[in-house]
Design a protein around this motif. Sequence first.
Motif, short mmCIF file in Angstrom:
data_model
loop_
_atom_site.label_atom_id
_atom_site.label_comp_id
_atom_site.label_asym_id
_atom_site.label_seq_id
_atom_site.Cartn_x
_atom_site.Cartn_y
_atom_site.Cartn_z
N LEU A 197 0.89 -1.18 -0.26
CA LEU A 197 0.03 0.00 -0.14
C LEU A 197 1.06 1.26 0.01
O LEU A 197 0.46 2.20 -0.52
N ILE A 198 1.99 1.19 0.69
CA ILE A 198 2.92 2.34 0.64
C ILE A 198 3.58 2.63 -0.56
O ILE A 198 3.76 3.78 -1.13
N ALA A 199 3.83 1.32 -1.16
CA ALA A 199 4.35 1.51 -2.56
C ALA A 199 3.41 2.25 -3.70
O ALA A 199 3.89 2.92 -4.51
N LEU A 200 2.15 1.87 -3.45
CA LEU A 200 1.17 2.34 -4.32
C LEU A 200 0.99 3.77 -4.16
O LEU A 200 0.64 4.48 -5.06
N THR A 201 1.35 4.42 -3.13
CA THR A 201 1.20 5.92 -2.86
C THR A 201 2.32 6.54 -3.62
O THR A 201 2.22 7.83 -3.62
N GLY A 202 3.49 5.90 -3.97
CA GLY A 202 4.48 6.65 -4.20
C GLY A 202 5.43 7.28 -3.45
O GLY A 202 6.49 7.85 -3.74
N TRP A 203 4.99 7.11 -2.19
CA TRP A 203 5.95 7.64 -1.01
C TRP A 203 7.48 7.10 -1.10
O TRP A 203 7.85 5.94 -1.11
N ASP A 204 8.36 8.13 -1.24
CA ASP A 204 9.81 7.61 -1.11
C ASP A 204 10.78 8.25 -0.35
O ASP A 204 12.06 8.41 -0.27
N GLY A 205 10.17 8.40 0.83
CA GLY A 205 10.99 9.18 2.00
C GLY A 205 11.41 10.48 1.95
O GLY A 205 12.08 10.82 2.75
N ARG A 206 10.80 11.25 0.96
CA ARG A 206 11.27 12.65 0.89
C ARG A 206 10.22 13.58 1.21
O ARG A 206 10.46 14.76 1.15
N MET A 207 9.15 13.19 1.76
CA MET A 207 8.05 14.26 2.20
C MET A 207 7.28 13.71 3.40
O MET A 207 7.35 12.37 3.69
N PRO A 208 6.82 14.55 4.29
CA PRO A 208 5.99 13.89 5.53
C PRO A 208 5.05 12.83 4.94
O PRO A 208 4.43 12.79 4.20
N LEU A 209 4.74 11.85 6.14
CA LEU A 209 3.83 10.82 6.02
C LEU A 209 3.39 10.77 7.42
O LEU A 209 3.85 10.89 8.30
N ALA A 210 1.89 10.64 7.34
CA ALA A 210 1.15 10.67 8.53
C ALA A 210 0.08 9.89 8.44
O ALA A 210 -0.62 9.36 7.50
N ASP A 211 -0.30 8.97 9.80
CA ASP A 211 -1.74 8.15 9.71
C ASP A 211 -2.17 8.57 10.91
O ASP A 211 -1.93 8.45 12.10
N PRO A 212 -3.24 9.35 10.73
CA PRO A 212 -3.98 9.70 11.81
C PRO A 212 -5.04 8.82 12.77
O PRO A 212 -5.60 9.28 13.80
N LEU A 213 -4.92 7.24 12.32
CA LEU A 213 -5.73 6.48 12.78
C LEU A 213 -4.74 5.18 12.79
O LEU A 213 -4.84 4.09 12.19
#
Length: 391
Positions: A197-213
């Motif tokens: 699921l993280i891979a599908l977001t395209g997040w690469d460790g260069r911008m903030p990431l948050a999970d409010p739940l």
Amino acid sequence: MGITEPNANQISGIAVVPPGLEDAAAAELTALGCHAVSPLRRAVRFQSDLAGYYRLHLQARLPFRLLRELAQFPCRGRDDLYDGVQRAADWARWLPPGTTFRVDATGTAPGLNHSHYSALQVKNALVDLQRQQWGARSSVDLDDPDLALHLHLGGAGSRDGSTATLSLDGSGGSLHRRGYRAAMGLAPLKENLAAGLIALTGWDGRMPLADPLCGSGTLLIEAACLALGKAPGLGRPFALERWPDFDPQLWQQEREAAAALALPPESPLPPIVGVEQDAGILEQARHNAKAAGVAAALDLRQGDCRDFEPPPGPGILVCNPPYGERLGEQGALEPLYADLGRMVKERCSGWSLWLLSGNPELTGALKMKASRRIPISNGGIDCRWLHYEIR
């Protein structure tokens, strides 16, 4: 048909992956050096050499299992299966009587419609051969066998379209078990699904990431492991280490290469923030993060998602809220979804939200329109990984 011998220089394999992550897993396998990569249903076909096969076990984040093909043969019934299994490999080398084994089966062929019966036929073929050749047989060990065999029936390859594929399972236990999650919430997300699921977001460790739940923290922990280059397979044993063609020197080389990818735990990363209202579940998340070696990278807080204040953006929000599977839960959860939608629209302008939905009616309470809907199966529940751009 003569005996075939697995070729260490040319391995044909199957990665068993969560439904919905086939394309993401194909991209991961390609990045790890596989070729002839082809997504299937709940699986990815690939080719590699032995070093690459070892590399997948140590570094791939998305598969459940990595199967290495032993043999493929036409199968039009139980006699074909029995004979084909006996001729599939040099069993004197791969399964001498002193070793233990187990057989798992999937798919169907004429007269072979039940996986348990098909697995039993494979077992009978092997122990009958052993008794004929050595007067002794291997024991079946369902929990920790020396050799784990996987039979798949079906597909093209013979005149009537019935083919048997016999493979070795190099993984042993499921690869989603990273070893850090002794503590789990009520509805745990499997680690490999979270990584996908993280891979599908395209997040690469260069911008903030948050999970409010954030629950027990699996999405954020897998994200931090990715950003810090922590290979998921370094802390566990594998079935392939007991194979007769196991190459300890090559294995050690791949282990060292995987370990060398890791950044120091205190390496600077953008904020990775998790919020959880339940103090006990938050403690589980902190325990899991510490066990995974990423506690220093995570900011895990107790609080209500309605009060969430994001770090300076833009960034990515991820969450796996409850779906309301039990009677009476849906009505109680609708206000949560409505408040979550209100919060992100008020405070998270410029961010993206990715939300795992197992209930379209509840998701409707967000009052937001998804720009992408990726089908995902989570523990057998038909879900969608929904992407919202927050203006």
